[in-house]
Design an enzyme around this catalytic site. Structure first.
Site, mmCIF file in Angstrom:
data_model
loop_
_atom_site.group_PDB
_atom_site.id
_atom_site.type_symbol
_atom_site.label_atom_id
_atom_site.label_comp_id
_atom_site.label_asym_id
_atom_site.label_seq_id
_atom_site.Cartn_x
_atom_site.Cartn_y
_atom_site.Cartn_z
ATOM 1 N N GLU A 1 -40.087 -105.832 -42.953
ATOM 2 C CA GLU A 1 -40.231 -106.486 -41.655
ATOM 3 C C GLU A 1 -40.262 -107.986 -41.871
ATOM 4 O O GLU A 1 -40.845 -108.476 -42.838
ATOM 5 C CB GLU A 1 -41.520 -106.032 -40.977
ATOM 6 C CG GLU A 1 -41.267 -104.889 -40.027
ATOM 7 C CD GLU A 1 -42.531 -104.404 -39.364
ATOM 8 O OE1 GLU A 1 -43.319 -105.222 -38.884
ATOM 9 O OE2 GLU A 1 -42.716 -103.172 -39.344
ATOM 10 N N LYS B 1 -50.060 -96.258 -44.306
ATOM 11 C CA LYS B 1 -49.733 -94.883 -43.890
ATOM 12 C C LYS B 1 -48.998 -94.129 -45.005
ATOM 13 O O LYS B 1 -49.236 -92.950 -45.222
ATOM 14 C CB LYS B 1 -48.958 -94.910 -42.579
ATOM 15 C CG LYS B 1 -47.484 -94.739 -42.641
ATOM 16 C CD LYS B 1 -46.881 -94.692 -41.253
ATOM 17 C CE LYS B 1 -45.408 -95.055 -41.294
ATOM 18 N NZ LYS B 1 -44.586 -94.174 -42.100
ATOM 19 N N GLY C 1 -54.343 -111.458 -52.313
ATOM 20 C CA GLY C 1 -54.626 -111.771 -50.910
ATOM 21 C C GLY C 1 -55.728 -110.909 -50.346
ATOM 22 O O GLY C 1 -56.568 -110.380 -51.097
ATOM 23 N N CYS D 1 -46.434 -99.680 -42.846
ATOM 24 C CA CYS D 1 -45.909 -98.762 -43.872
ATOM 25 C C CYS D 1 -46.873 -98.463 -45.021
ATOM 26 O O CYS D 1 -47.172 -97.304 -45.285
ATOM 27 C CB CYS D 1 -44.604 -99.305 -44.426
ATOM 28 S SG CYS D 1 -43.287 -99.226 -43.213
ATOM 29 N N PHE E 1 -35.572 -99.147 -46.631
ATOM 30 C CA PHE E 1 -36.396 -100.001 -47.501
ATOM 31 C C PHE E 1 -36.534 -101.421 -46.958
ATOM 32 O O PHE E 1 -37.026 -102.298 -47.651
ATOM 33 C CB PHE E 1 -35.797 -100.053 -48.910
ATOM 34 C CG PHE E 1 -35.711 -98.700 -49.583
ATOM 35 C CD1 PHE E 1 -36.849 -98.091 -50.092
ATOM 36 C CD2 PHE E 1 -34.508 -98.021 -49.674
ATOM 37 C CE1 PHE E 1 -36.789 -96.842 -50.693
ATOM 38 C CE2 PHE E 1 -34.431 -96.770 -50.272
ATOM 39 C CZ PHE E 1 -35.573 -96.177 -50.782
#
Ligand SMILES: NC(=O)c1ccc[n+]([C@@H]2O[C@H](COP(=O)([O-])OP(=O)(O)OC[C@H]3O[C@@H](n4cnc5c(N)ncnc54)[C@H](O)[C@@H]3O)[C@@H](O)[C@H]2O)c1
Length: 433
Positions: A155, A265, A255, A262, A152
């Site tokens: 990045e 996909k 935004g 992630c 979880f």
């Protein structure tokens, strides 16, 4: 305890370094020689805040090593973690499991003691069963269990999230495997909740969570559109919503649409799984379609600002899919720039970390600036596409002097809009007329 990690990318590398720091002996395998050479020279292959220092320390102490040789990594390992990519299939958009299955086939040959094969990659429900079958076929005498341990981490915060997870979900169907995983994750026992579930539930939890977060982003983006039309201000609305603990204040920033390696996909894969099992996931299906539409709409919004001067220069700040990373995979910023390229030949881009990755995608279609200030030189509009801290504190007075026309399109709502207007900018943000 010996841990082998197969796949040394955005998940495998920080995870390996994190476990090494906690005292586990870690071997990271990858199939790309350039990556392993680079790591063995003591250089990182990706940017993650805080990774560099821990990487150097644990390489120096010998707690972590890097190799191309699967046998030396897997042989004698207590746990083999699969952290290879599961990219979307180019046509069906379901998770492409070729790398997972290839890695399972390869590692199976070298299992020489009881080993837990733990899938960290995000994989569709039932993949654990397939991995089990593959290993049995290749090595009928192998003594192993397959567990699911979804990742979880975010990045850009991978190291922080490794050491401070909200929860650790482990999908294991055997007591013996649970015992080994308990030992590996012992340092986290007092830090977060552990959830022990069926392997199929664990595989589903990861997709269900990411799809929910993507829907939350889509929801606030739709509310932002509504606010622009109705005279409300999305920042005030989001704040008011987020104070309700049932809703929570995370993922309520509007935004340009969600992106990254992630969410796109995983939403597609979850929708595909719904179709496969005859249980249509209509909210997810809509989220996917509307998010794609949004990126095109945002590109058009920027182009509209130079309608009266189609040769005008567009300065783009931000290319990574979010701040804190160099990752441009499925970045909304990249998709929006691509949309703008259809209408403009005068685009100059800048990102503090992602220039190299962006160049590989955008090529010669745009110019590349050395700094955010260079990008704005003679520009007719400045567009903010990624929420880097540097951009938040950009010196607006100096930018105004450099620009040809004073226009800002802030698709991340990070600039002080009032100040921009006071300085004479034409300022557009998201979710406020
Ligand atoms: N990136 C994230 O933030 C994130 C977060 C949670 C979960 N995940 C999931 O984790 C998985 C890995 O994602 P990533 O972003 O780290 O991918 P990545 O592409 O950065 O890294 C995958 C690595 O695996 C290597 N690899 C592939 N096949 C191999 C093999 N047979 N042997 C050795 N190495 C092999 C590749 O060379 C590559 O270096 C995916 O399923 C992803 O969905 C990613």
């Amino acid at each position: 305890m010996k841990l082998a990690i197969i796949g040394t990318g955005y998940v495998g590398l920080p995870t390996g370094v994190g476990f090494a720091e906690l005292g586990t002996n870690v071997v990271c395998v990858d199939k790309i020689p350039a990556k392993i050479d680079c790591l063995n020279r003591g250089e990182l292959t990706l940017f993650e805040d805080g990774l560099d220092e821990l990487f150097r320390k644990n390489v120096a102490s010998g707690k972590i090593r890097f190799t191309l040789d699967m046998q030396s990594a897997v042989s004698g390992a207590d746990v083999v973690m699969l952290a290879v990519g599961t990219p979307p299939h180019p046509v069906t958009k379901e998770a492409d499991l070729q790398y997972i299955y290839a890695a399972a086939k390869e590692l199976a040959q070298y299992l020489d003691r009881y080993t837990v094969v733990a899938t960290k990659s995000t994989v569709p429900v039932g993949t654990g069963d397939e991995i089990e079958k593959i290993i049995h076929e290749v090595n009928p005498s192998a003594d192993f269990d397959v567990v699911s341990i979804p990742e979880f981490l975010r990045e850009g915060f991978a190291i922080h999230d490794f050491f401070n997870p909200d929860r650790i979900v482990i999908g294991a169907n055997s007591e013996r495997a649970k015992e080994v995983m308990r030992k590996l994750y012992a340092p986290f026992v007092d830090k977060c909740s552990f959830l022990w579930v069926k392997r199929r539930s664990s595989e589903t939890i990861k997709y269900a969570s990411n799809a929910f977060l993507a829907m939350k982003i889509h929801y606030i983006n739709e509310m932002a559109d509504f606010c622009e039309k109705s005279g409300a201000d999305i920042r005030e609305v989001a704040k008011g919503m987020g104070l309700d603990t049932r809703i929570g204040n995370k993922f309520l920033n509007p935004g340009p649409g969600y992106g990254g390696s992630c969410f796109p996909k995983d939403t597609n894969a979850m929708a595909q799984m719904g179709r496969k099992y005859g249980s249509i996931l209509s909210l997810i299906e809509t989220t996917i379609a509307k998010n794609d539409e949004r990126k095109a709409k945002m590109g058009q919004r920027v182009i509209d600002t130079i309608k009266s001067n189609p040769e005008g220069k567009i300065a783009v700040l931000g290319l990574a899919f979010k701040g804190g990373t160099d990752d441009c995979r499925e970045s909304p910023a990249i998709d929006i720039v691509k949309e703008m390229i259809k209408h403009s030949h005068n685009i100059c881009v800048y990102d503090p970390k992602a220039m190299q990755n962006a160049k590989a995608i955008l090529g010669d279609n745009v110019k590349y600036a050395a700094s955010m200030y260079d990008a704005c030189e003679n520009a007719d509009v400045m567009v903010i596409l990624t929420e880097w801290e540097d951009f938040k504190y950009i010196d607006l007075s100096s930018i105004k002097q450099k620009m040809h026309s004073a226009k800002i399109v802030d698709l991340r709502n990070i600039i002080d809009g009032q100040k921009a207007v006071e300085l004479g900018f034409e300022y557009q943000c998201v979710g406020k007329a």
